[in-house]
Design an enzyme around this catalytic site. Structure first.
Site, PDB file in Angstrom:
ATOM      1  N   THR A  73       4.241   6.044   0.872  1.00 50.59           N
ATOM      2  CA  THR A  73       5.075   4.916   1.249  1.00 50.59           C
ATOM      3  C   THR A  73       6.519   5.160   0.852  1.00 50.59           C
ATOM      4  OG1 THR A  73       4.703   3.753  -0.841  1.00 50.59           O
ATOM      5  CG2 THR A  73       3.173   3.275   0.972  1.00 50.59           C
ATOM      6  N   SER A  75       9.727   3.104  -0.737  1.00 57.30           N
ATOM      7  CA  SER A  75       9.931   1.907  -1.558  1.00 57.30           C
ATOM      8  C   SER A  75      10.689   0.836  -0.791  1.00 57.30           C
ATOM      9  CB  SER A  75      10.712   2.267  -2.830  1.00 57.30           C
ATOM     10  OG  SER A  75       9.973   3.121  -3.660  1.00 57.30           O
ATOM     11  N   SER A 104      10.681  10.279   1.681  1.00 58.07           N
ATOM     12  CA  SER A 104      11.288  10.321   3.008  1.00 58.07           C
ATOM     13  C   SER A 104      12.653  10.996   3.014  1.00 58.07           C
ATOM     14  CB  SER A 104      11.449   8.902   3.551  1.00 58.07           C
ATOM     15  OG  SER A 104      12.447   8.218   2.818  1.00 58.07           O
TER      16      SER A 104
END
Length: 244
Positions: A73, A75, A104
């Site tokens: 994921t 944040s 990412s």
């Protein structure tokens, strides 16, 4: 041997932290500023230059964590904003930064804009595929020159060990919880530097902590807020991925 911590206190984010959704990146950042998560014009300007839509495939402008593939994921935007505010005085032009759990690539890109062409940011993630994706994200966002120039270095590795080859670092961000403060990371923190790191056991009580090293090497800890992060360990050996 780590030097003794001499300060512990607690801070919390405001109650508006989760209410800063936007219709696009500029709207999201403006709402983070209105809700007092972003406090400085500098952080606001940097976050506007790094479009979350290039790093988050689903609901990028919601102020909530989102999946980015590879079982991981990104944040919530308010957490990125909060960390940049905490580190902004250590992300001056010409300084060096380390982003552990770079995911990412979005926070790495923000930090790189802050340190400028004379600085350097190293991003480390456990998963090779995610490192490749983060490079693609940064290029998609029109920031490929940060990689080409060497301002950003992205690599796969064990975040607990840091990357001493490019240290010491004026700013260190860690996106996974360590059961105890990694001595290697403290050693790579430059005098006068700051690290933001979650600490605590997996599934137990964790806090986001601010670690400061004085010019004479004294290390202090400030407890910022309660958090819930996956562990900072050898995730590839455990057969799982991190959710930074």
């Amino acid at each position: 041997m780590l030097r003794r911590f001499i300060r512990t206190k607690s801070r919390q984010l405001g109650s508006m932290a989760w209410r800063s959704h936007g219709v696009d990146n500029n709207d999201l950042v403006n709402n983070l500023y209105k809700n007092n998560i972003i406090k400085s014009k500098h952080v606001m300007d940097v976050m506007k230059r790094v479009d979350r839509g290039s790093y988050c495939p689903n609901n990028p402008y919601m102020d909530a964590p989102q999946g980015i593939g590879f079982g991981q994921t990104i944040s919530a935007p308010h957490m990125h904003a909060h960390c940049l505010e905490l580190l902004k005085d250590h992300l001056k032009p010409g300084t060096r930064a380390l982003d552990i759990g770079s995911g990412s690539g979005i926070l790495t890109a923000c930090m790189a804009l802050m340190v400028g062409s004379s600085g350097k940011v190293v991003g480390i993630d456990h998963y090779d595929g995610l490192v490749k994706m983060s490079i693609e994200n940064i290029i998609q966002d029109g920031k490929g020159s940060l990689i080409d120039s060497g301002t950003i270095i992205l690599l796969a590795g064990d975040g607990r060990k840091g990357y001493p080859e490019e240290g010491p670092y004026n700013a260190i961000h860690v996106g996974a919880a360590a059961p105890r403060l990694p001595e290697d990371l403290v050693n790579q923190l430059a005098p006068g530097g700051r690290m933001i790191i979650p600490e605590g056991p997996e599934g137990g009580s964790q806090s986001l902590n601010q670690i400061d090293k004085s010019l004479d090497g004294e290390v202090t800890r400030t407890m910022l807020m309660g958090v819930n992060y996956v562990p900072l360990d050898d995730l590839r050996q455990r057969g799982r991925f991190a959710e930074f």
